[in-house]
Design an enzyme around this catalytic site. Structure first.
Site, PDB file in Angstrom:
ATOM      1  CB  VAL A  58      39.590  38.442  29.606  1.00  0.00           C
ATOM      2  CG1 VAL A  58      38.994  37.076  29.298  1.00  0.00           C
ATOM      3  CG2 VAL A  58      41.084  38.344  29.882  1.00  0.00           C
ATOM      4  CG  ASN A 100      37.300  43.906  31.839  1.00  0.00           C
ATOM      5  OD1 ASN A 100      36.872  44.977  32.281  1.00  0.00           O
ATOM      6  ND2 ASN A 100      37.993  43.829  30.718  1.00  0.00           N
ATOM      7  CE1 TYR A 146      52.913  35.455  33.431  1.00  0.00           C
ATOM      8  CE2 TYR A 146      54.721  34.898  34.899  1.00  0.00           C
ATOM      9  CZ  TYR A 146      53.505  34.585  34.334  1.00  0.00           C
ATOM     10  OH  TYR A 146      52.872  33.401  34.666  1.00  0.00           O
ATOM     11  CE  LYS A 150      49.951  35.587  35.761  1.00  0.00           C
ATOM     12  NZ  LYS A 150      48.602  35.043  35.550  1.00  0.00           N
ATOM     13  CE1 TYR A 160      35.239  44.034  41.783  1.00  0.00           C
ATOM     14  CE2 TYR A 160      37.448  44.990  41.703  1.00  0.00           C
ATOM     15  CZ  TYR A 160      36.144  44.933  41.235  1.00  0.00           C
ATOM     16  OH  TYR A 160      35.733  45.768  40.225  1.00  0.00           O
ATOM     17  CB  THR A 176      52.836  23.403  35.874  1.00  0.00           C
ATOM     18  OG1 THR A 176      52.624  23.948  37.178  1.00  0.00           O
ATOM     19  CG2 THR A 176      51.885  22.240  35.671  1.00  0.00           C
ATOM     20  NE  ARG A 187      55.831  27.647  29.912  1.00  0.00           N
ATOM     21  CZ  ARG A 187      54.526  27.645  30.156  1.00  0.00           C
ATOM     22  NH1 ARG A 187      54.090  27.750  31.384  1.00  0.00           N
ATOM     23  NH2 ARG A 187      53.658  27.553  29.173  1.00  0.00           N
TER      24      ARG A 187
END
Length: 328
Positions: A58, A100, A146, A150, A160, A176, A187
């Site tokens: 992407v 994108n 990272y 974010k 936007y 999670t 993790r």
């Protein structure tokens, strides 16, 4: 039927989201460049007529023919081992990739939900973390690639929303866990379980008094689903507020696995957050959401999944030195 694009579809969370939206009667378009995702997570969906898959990055121009009602942007390395190994790709998927997909959402008049993270809070000075807290982040530290990807992702999404009137949603995901996690992703849960299954001592960094709050994947997916269909555009924490120290959690893993491993201690990695606990008041009020699966139940399911892996998969998960990695 509503049609939804899910990026990062072959990853841990992405694949569970594909399952959820298929079950809810959506036509799902999965997209992944497989840099950290694995097709085995979605193999069961390829025979479903309401699922299609695009092998695509992407960070490059994204085109999907036909109607799109929703977009979930979950394409990103999410583990310390991944984003320390591929830092440039991590930054690009959070910046170029998000740009994108926001453009695609604008073109298709689709609602888009962006997967942010508790890592935007950095090593927090506020506890528990509320959505109003701006964070304490080292922009040039090892995990800045990272964290800042974010944080930028959230900024451009709100731009936007405000400038173009785009329907946007932002979820801040806390730790999670569940089936389909990779044992070697650095993790804390797969790291501990992997060490226990291989008969190794469990590695705890520092004194082990740093805390984490673990949310089972079914609860996380339910919260994301409710947020997407809500009318709320500001960030929302989705996580389990039940906090535990890493040392106590390591002892839980030893008890769960029935092994006799010891806990060994290594120096704390740079910028490792000392506390991680979501304030979920906003999710309760706006979405009527809170986690339902307790840690004992969720960990039993997760451990059974990892036990089912082959010896070869266990060997591939081995890391001789975890000290360079920050376990989320």
């Amino acid at each position: 039927m509503k049609r939804i694009l899910i990026t990062g579809a072959a990853g841990f969370l992405g694949s569970h989201l594909c399952d959820k939206f298929i079950a809810e009667g959506y036509r799902v378009v999965g997209m992944d460049n497989l840099i950290t995702g694995d097709l085995k997570n979605i193999n069961h969906l390829f025979k479903n007529e309401n699922f299609e898959f695009y092998h695509h990055d992407v960070s490059k121009f994204v085109h999907v023919a036909g109607q799109l009602d929703y977009i979930l942007h979950f394409a990103s390395p999410a583990s310390p081992i991944d984003y320390l190994k591929i830092p440039i790709q991590t930054l690009k998927v959070g910046s170029l990739g998000t740009h994108n997909l926001l453009g695609l959402a604008k073109e298709k008049n689709a609602r888009i939900l962006i997967a942010s993270t508790s890592e935007v809070y950095g090593d927090p000075l506020v506890h528990p973390q509320t959505e109003e807290y701006y964070g304490n982040v080292n922009t040039i530290g090892p995990r800045g690639v990272y964290d800042e990807a974010k944080r930028f992702q959230e900024s451009i999404t709100m731009a936007y929303h405000r400038f173009h009137g785009l329907e946007t949603r932002i979820v801040r995901i806390f730790n999670t866990y569940g089936p389909r996690m990779r044992l070697n992703d650095g993790r804390v849960i797969p790291a501990f379980i992997g060490q226990a299954l291989r008969g190794e001592d469990l590695t705890v960094f520092g004194e082990g008094d740093q805390t984490r709050s673990f949310c089972y994947v079914d609860d996380q997916v339910d919260g994301i689903y409710k947020l997407l269909l809500s009318d709320y555009a500001e960030p929302v924490n989705i996580g389990n507020p039940h906090e535990i120290t890493i040392k106590d959690f390591a002892e839980e893993i030893i008890k769960l696995t029935g092994t006799d491993q010891k806990i060994i201690y290594k120096p704390l990695p740079k910028d490792d957050p000392m506390q991680r606990q979501p304030d979920i008041s906003r999710a309760k009020e706006i979405l009527g959401w809170e986690p339902k699966v307790n840690r004992a139940e969720g960990m039993k399911i997760t451990y059974d999944y990892f036990k089912s892996l082959t010896d070869e998969e266990l060997r591939k998960s081995e890391h001789k030195d975890f000290s360079k990695h920050i376990m989320r």
